[in-house]
Structures are given as C-alpha cells and as structure tokens.
Design an enzyme around this catalytic site. Structure first.
Site, PDB file in Angstrom:
ATOM      1  N   HIS A  34      54.685  67.790  -8.616  1.00  0.00           N
ATOM      2  CA  HIS A  34      53.729  67.051  -9.454  1.00  0.00           C
ATOM      3  C   HIS A  34      52.474  67.880  -9.726  1.00  0.00           C
ATOM      4  O   HIS A  34      52.122  68.790  -8.963  1.00  0.00           O
ATOM      5  CB  HIS A  34      53.354  65.727  -8.777  1.00  0.00           C
ATOM      6  CG  HIS A  34      54.466  64.730  -8.793  1.00  0.00           C
ATOM      7  ND1 HIS A  34      54.310  63.399  -8.480  1.00  0.00           N
ATOM      8  CD2 HIS A  34      55.793  64.875  -9.099  1.00  0.00           C
ATOM      9  CE1 HIS A  34      55.457  62.770  -8.589  1.00  0.00           C
ATOM     10  NE2 HIS A  34      56.372  63.632  -8.961  1.00  0.00           N
ATOM     11  N   GLU A  71      49.354  67.205  -9.429  1.00  0.00           N
ATOM     12  CA  GLU A  71      48.312  67.138  -8.392  1.00  0.00           C
ATOM     13  C   GLU A  71      48.646  68.068  -7.220  1.00  0.00           C
ATOM     14  O   GLU A  71      47.774  68.769  -6.698  1.00  0.00           O
ATOM     15  CB  GLU A  71      48.154  65.712  -7.872  1.00  0.00           C
ATOM     16  CG  GLU A  71      47.757  64.683  -8.933  1.00  0.00           C
ATOM     17  CD  GLU A  71      48.966  64.033  -9.593  1.00  0.00           C
ATOM     18  OE1 GLU A  71      49.986  64.715  -9.852  1.00  0.00           O
ATOM     19  OE2 GLU A  71      48.900  62.832  -9.882  1.00  0.00           O
ATOM     20  N   CYS A 110      50.821  59.133  -8.415  1.00  0.00           N
ATOM     21  CA  CYS A 110      51.844  58.353  -7.709  1.00  0.00           C
ATOM     22  C   CYS A 110      51.450  58.266  -6.236  1.00  0.00           C
ATOM     23  O   CYS A 110      50.499  58.911  -5.797  1.00  0.00           O
ATOM     24  CB  CYS A 110      53.208  59.018  -7.858  1.00  0.00           C
ATOM     25  SG  CYS A 110      53.330  60.564  -6.967  1.00  0.00           S
ATOM     26  N   CYS A 157      51.349  61.602  -4.394  1.00  0.00           N
ATOM     27  CA  CYS A 157      50.158  62.385  -4.759  1.00  0.00           C
ATOM     28  C   CYS A 157      48.906  61.760  -4.169  1.00  0.00           C
ATOM     29  O   CYS A 157      47.968  62.473  -3.792  1.00  0.00           O
ATOM     30  CB  CYS A 157      50.059  62.491  -6.274  1.00  0.00           C
ATOM     31  SG  CYS A 157      51.329  63.571  -6.958  1.00  0.00           S
TER      32      CYS A 157
HETATM   33  N1  LIG Z   1      51.328  61.565 -10.166  1.00  0.00           N
HETATM   34  C1  LIG Z   1      52.305  62.161 -10.878  1.00  0.00           C
HETATM   35  C2  LIG Z   1      53.443  61.424 -11.273  1.00  0.00           C
HETATM   36  C3  LIG Z   1      54.416  62.063 -11.989  1.00  0.00           C
HETATM   37  N2  LIG Z   1      54.269  63.384 -12.279  1.00  0.00           N
HETATM   38  C4  LIG Z   1      55.307  64.067 -13.068  1.00  0.00           C
HETATM   39  C5  LIG Z   1      56.680  64.067 -12.442  1.00  0.00           C
HETATM   40  C6  LIG Z   1      57.585  64.087 -13.650  1.00  0.00           C
HETATM   41  O1  LIG Z   1      57.755  65.417 -14.101  1.00  0.00           O
HETATM   42  C7  LIG Z   1      56.787  63.301 -14.675  1.00  0.00           C
HETATM   43  C8  LIG Z   1      57.192  61.836 -14.771  1.00  0.00           C
HETATM   44  O2  LIG Z   1      58.380  61.769 -15.502  1.00  0.00           O
HETATM   45  P1  LIG Z   1      58.823  60.400 -16.239  1.00  0.00           P
HETATM   46  O3  LIG Z   1      59.302  59.478 -15.136  1.00  0.00           O
HETATM   47  O4  LIG Z   1      57.632  59.846 -16.983  1.00  0.00           O
HETATM   48  O5  LIG Z   1      59.936  60.865 -17.155  1.00  0.00           O
HETATM   49  O6  LIG Z   1      55.416  63.356 -14.283  1.00  0.00           O
HETATM   50  C9  LIG Z   1      53.147  64.103 -11.892  1.00  0.00           C
HETATM   51  O7  LIG Z   1      53.019  65.309 -12.188  1.00  0.00           O
HETATM   52  N3  LIG Z   1      52.182  63.463 -11.194  1.00  0.00           N
END
Ligand SMILES: Nc1ccn([C@H]2C[C@H](O)[C@@H](COP(=O)(O)O)O2)c(=O)n1
Length: 183
Positions: A97, A99, A123, A126
């Site tokens: 992610h 973060e 999330c 994170c």
């Molecule tokens: N706090 C977060 C939550 C999610 N991400 C990234 C992980 C995945 O690459 C994307 C989410 O994918 P989706 O379920 O919208 O197709 O976002 C993050 O970097 N930080």
C-alpha cells in the site's frame, strides 16, 4: 490606507500572513502536499485504484513518499486482478500500500509527529503502520470504501490512538489541474 494586510482564506478559514506549518494548524499547505500525493499516485500500475501518500514533518518538509505497487523486484510477478476464484490470483495478498511505501521510503530517522497525506482513507493494516510509526495526523482526499470492515476498523484504530483525521477534497485549481481521478 489601512496597513493591515488581508488574510488569505481557504475554505473560509483565515490563514495568517506569515504561515508557519504546524501539523493540524493552518491548512493552507494541505493542498500542496495532497497534490504531491496525487501526483505520485499517477505512478501506480494498479488499473483500478491509484493511491499516493506523502509524509510531512512538523517543519513542513516532505520526509516520505509512496504509491501502491508490487514489492520491489517483483513488479511483474503478480496479478492486478480484483476478482478471481482463488484470492491468490488477485492483487490483494501482494500489493504494497502507498502508506507502507511512504513510511519505508522515509528520509528521516523516524516519522514521529508527522502528518501523512493520502489520496485514499487508510485501511486497517495501514492504520496500524501509521500508529506504530508515530505519525499523528492523517489528511485524506477520498474515502472510497466507507462501509467496509477495513475502513471501519481503521477509523477505530486511529481514533483510539488519538490520531487526527481530516478530509481535504476541496476542488482547487491546483488539484484539478493534476486531474483528481487517481483514487
Ligand atoms: N490504505 C490503502 C488501501 C488500499 N491501497 C491500494 C491497494 C490496492 O492496490 C488499491 C485498492 O484496490 P481496489 O480494491 O480499489 O481495486 O489501493 C493503498 O495503497 N492504501
């Protein structure tokens, strides 16, 4: 003629003429740091959600930056799929992610007392990293999945740790000129 200079304003909040960046203080720097996070989100190869994160210390210096990507050296080894019969055939077990990467990429000894600007609300995993790293403020652009357990657990974690959270999604020329469709 009045010698009093007019305060700048953002969102109706007066911003002192001489701006000393202070985490949680006047917000006129938010736009610039969120723009940096948004710009770095563009580097993500995730076809569905590109996330950028920018960590700023209490002096207003950027000390960490990241975007969601596969682990270093394995960029081409894992799928970007969202859905598959077997979860191991999706991106979720593998993607790092934004973060996490911003914290791992830190240029300072630690990120204690810092603010993290992130284009998507963190999330729960994170949130744990944010808490354990000593970051004290979260500024987010969007909250794409407000009703998921991950987001609700994240809010509980950040609240329990006393970490401030604020959303900065005001449509400003700077952000929109960078095309704010990166979340
Ligand atoms: N706090 C977060 C939550 C999610 N991400 C990234 C992980 C995945 O690459 C994307 C989410 O994918 P989706 O379920 O919208 O197709 O976002 C993050 O970097 N930080």
């Amino acid at each position: 003629m009045s010698s009093k200079r007019k305060h700048n304003e953002i969102n109706g909040d007066p911003v002192p003429d001489k701006h000393l960046y202070k985490a949680g203080g006047p917000k006129d720097d938010d736009i610039y740091f969120m723009a940096v996070a948004l710009l770095f989100a563009k580097k993500s190869l995730d076809p569905n959600t590109k996330v950028g994160a920018c960590i700023v210390n209490q002096e207003g210096n950027i000390v960490g930056i990241g975007y969601n990507k596969m682990p270093n050296g394995c960029e081409d080894e894992f799928p970007w799929e969202r859905k598959a019969e077997n979860r191991l055939e999706t991106k979720y077990p593998y993607v790092c992610h934004a973060e996490l990467n911003a914290i791992m990429n830190k240029t300072s000894m630690d990120v204690k007392g810092c603010t993290i600007y992130v284009t998507l609300y963190p999330c729960n995993e994170c949130a744990k990293l944010i808490i354990q790293s000593g970051i004290r403020h979260v500024v987010y652009l969007t909250n794409k999945y407000p009703d998921t357990e991950e987001t609700q657990a994240s809010q509980r974690l950040l609240d329990a740790a006393g970490i401030t959270q604020r959303q900065r999604n005001d449509p400003c020329s700077l952000l929109s000129s960078i095309d704010s469709s990166a979340e």
